[in-house]
Design a protein around this motif. Structure first.
Motif, PDB file in Angstrom:
ATOM      1  N   SER A   1      -1.737  -0.429 -10.624  1.00 44.36           N
ATOM      2  CA  SER A   1      -2.563   0.385 -11.498  1.00 44.36           C
ATOM      3  C   SER A   1      -1.859   1.714 -11.731  1.00 44.36           C
ATOM      4  CB  SER A   1      -3.922   0.620 -10.840  1.00 44.36           C
ATOM      5  OG  SER A   1      -4.682   1.509 -11.610  1.00 44.36           O
TER       6      SER A   1
ATOM      7  N   GLU B   1      -8.839   0.039 -15.763  1.00 50.87           N
ATOM      8  CA  GLU B   1      -9.392  -0.122 -14.427  1.00 50.87           C
ATOM      9  C   GLU B   1     -10.805   0.433 -14.405  1.00 50.87           C
ATOM     10  OE1 GLU B   1      -8.095   0.356  -9.780  1.00 50.87           O
ATOM     11  OE2 GLU B   1      -6.987   1.464 -11.292  1.00 50.87           O
TER      12      GLU B   1
ATOM     13  N   TYR C   1     -12.375  -9.277 -11.856  1.00 44.36           N
ATOM     14  CA  TYR C   1     -11.358  -8.926 -10.864  1.00 44.36           C
ATOM     15  C   TYR C   1      -9.966  -9.260 -11.374  1.00 44.36           C
ATOM     16  CZ  TYR C   1     -14.771  -7.711  -7.360  1.00 44.36           C
ATOM     17  OH  TYR C   1     -15.781  -7.085  -6.679  1.00 44.36           O
TER      18      TYR C   1
ATOM     19  N   SER D   1     -14.747   0.803 -12.115  1.00 41.80           N
ATOM     20  CA  SER D   1     -15.286   0.896 -10.754  1.00 41.80           C
ATOM     21  C   SER D   1     -15.676  -0.511 -10.291  1.00 41.80           C
ATOM     22  CB  SER D   1     -16.492   1.833 -10.713  1.00 41.80           C
ATOM     23  OG  SER D   1     -17.608   1.215 -11.294  1.00 41.80           O
ATOM     24  N   SER D   2     -15.684  -0.705  -8.993  1.00 36.90           N
ATOM     25  CA  SER D   2     -15.984  -2.040  -8.456  1.00 36.90           C
ATOM     26  C   SER D   2     -17.386  -2.509  -8.828  1.00 36.90           C
ATOM     27  CB  SER D   2     -15.804  -2.057  -6.944  1.00 36.90           C
ATOM     28  OG  SER D   2     -16.644  -1.110  -6.341  1.00 36.90           O
TER      29      SER D   2
ATOM     30  N   VAL E   1      -4.370  -1.540 -15.442  1.00 40.25           N
ATOM     31  CA  VAL E   1      -3.745  -2.486 -14.515  1.00 40.25           C
ATOM     32  C   VAL E   1      -2.651  -3.258 -15.236  1.00 40.25           C
ATOM     33  CG1 VAL E   1      -5.778  -2.714 -13.048  1.00 40.25           C
ATOM     34  CG2 VAL E   1      -5.521  -4.231 -15.003  1.00 40.25           C
TER      35      VAL E   1
ATOM     36  N   ASP F   1      -4.208  -8.238  -3.475  1.00 35.26           N
ATOM     37  CA  ASP F   1      -4.990  -7.061  -3.855  1.00 35.26           C
ATOM     38  C   ASP F   1      -5.817  -7.401  -5.088  1.00 35.26           C
ATOM     39  OD1 ASP F   1      -3.836  -5.572  -1.862  1.00 35.26           O
ATOM     40  OD2 ASP F   1      -2.334  -4.692  -3.166  1.00 35.26           O
ATOM     41  N   ARG F   2      -6.979  -6.813  -5.194  1.00 37.26           N
ATOM     42  CA  ARG F   2      -7.801  -7.019  -6.392  1.00 37.26           C
ATOM     43  C   ARG F   2      -8.410  -5.701  -6.823  1.00 37.26           C
ATOM     44  NH1 ARG F   2     -13.334 -10.214  -4.637  1.00 37.26           N
ATOM     45  NH2 ARG F   2     -14.251  -8.460  -3.547  1.00 37.26           N
ATOM     46  N   ARG F   3      -8.537  -5.580  -8.130  1.00 41.69           N
ATOM     47  CA  ARG F   3      -9.134  -4.396  -8.744  1.00 41.69           C
ATOM     48  C   ARG F   3     -10.080  -4.870  -9.833  1.00 41.69           C
ATOM     49  NH1 ARG F   3      -3.900  -3.878  -7.786  1.00 41.69           N
ATOM     50  NH2 ARG F   3      -3.072  -1.991  -6.903  1.00 41.69           N
ATOM     51  N   CYS F   4     -11.058  -4.071 -10.128  1.00 46.06           N
ATOM     52  CA  CYS F   4     -11.960  -4.399 -11.215  1.00 46.06           C
ATOM     53  C   CYS F   4     -11.373  -3.819 -12.505  1.00 46.06           C
ATOM     54  CB  CYS F   4     -13.341  -3.800 -10.935  1.00 46.06           C
ATOM     55  SG  CYS F   4     -14.585  -4.328 -12.121  1.00 46.06           S
ATOM     56  N   ALA F   5     -11.321  -4.643 -13.558  1.00 44.78           N
ATOM     57  CA  ALA F   5     -10.727  -4.189 -14.817  1.00 44.78           C
ATOM     58  C   ALA F   5     -11.416  -4.851 -16.001  1.00 44.78           C
ATOM     59  CB  ALA F   5      -9.240  -4.517 -14.834  1.00 44.78           C
TER      60      ALA F   5
END
Length: 94
Positions: free
Chosen positions: A65, A45, A59, A47-48, A70, A34-38
């Motif tokens: 989260s 955290e 990323y 938005s992408s 994160v 899994d990846r999130r923008c941070a």
């Protein structure tokens, strides 16, 4: 004759079960974490869109989260254990 038919059904069940396990192994080892923008400094955290070339984010792989931050993962994709059935923890060739 009934014994031969029953044996054939058991054989088919074993083959189909083995194919299912093989498919599970292949798909779970090849999956991406899994990846999130941070934000790298605050771990907030984002938005992408913020992880695009012009954004302020990076990323963050794996982890979770909560409350807008994160944790439990890494900004380094290779440092995240993808886990999965049959996967080894060593690095692969590609």
């Amino acid at each position: 004759m009934a014994a031969a038919k029953q044996r054939r059904l058991r054989s088919s069940t074993v083959v189909l079960g083995g194919m299912g396990i093989l498919a599970l192994t292949i798909t779970s080892c090849g999956s991406e974490p899994d990846r999130r923008c941070a934000d790298r400094n605050s771990y907030e955290e984002l938005s992408s869109n913020e992880c695009d070339d012009d954004g302020n984010g990076a990323y963050y792989y794996g982890g979770k989260s909560s409350k807008g931050r994160v944790h439990g993962g890494s900004f380094d994709k290779s440092a995240v254990d993808r886990g999965g059935f049959g996967c080894s923890s060593g690095s692969g060739g590609g």
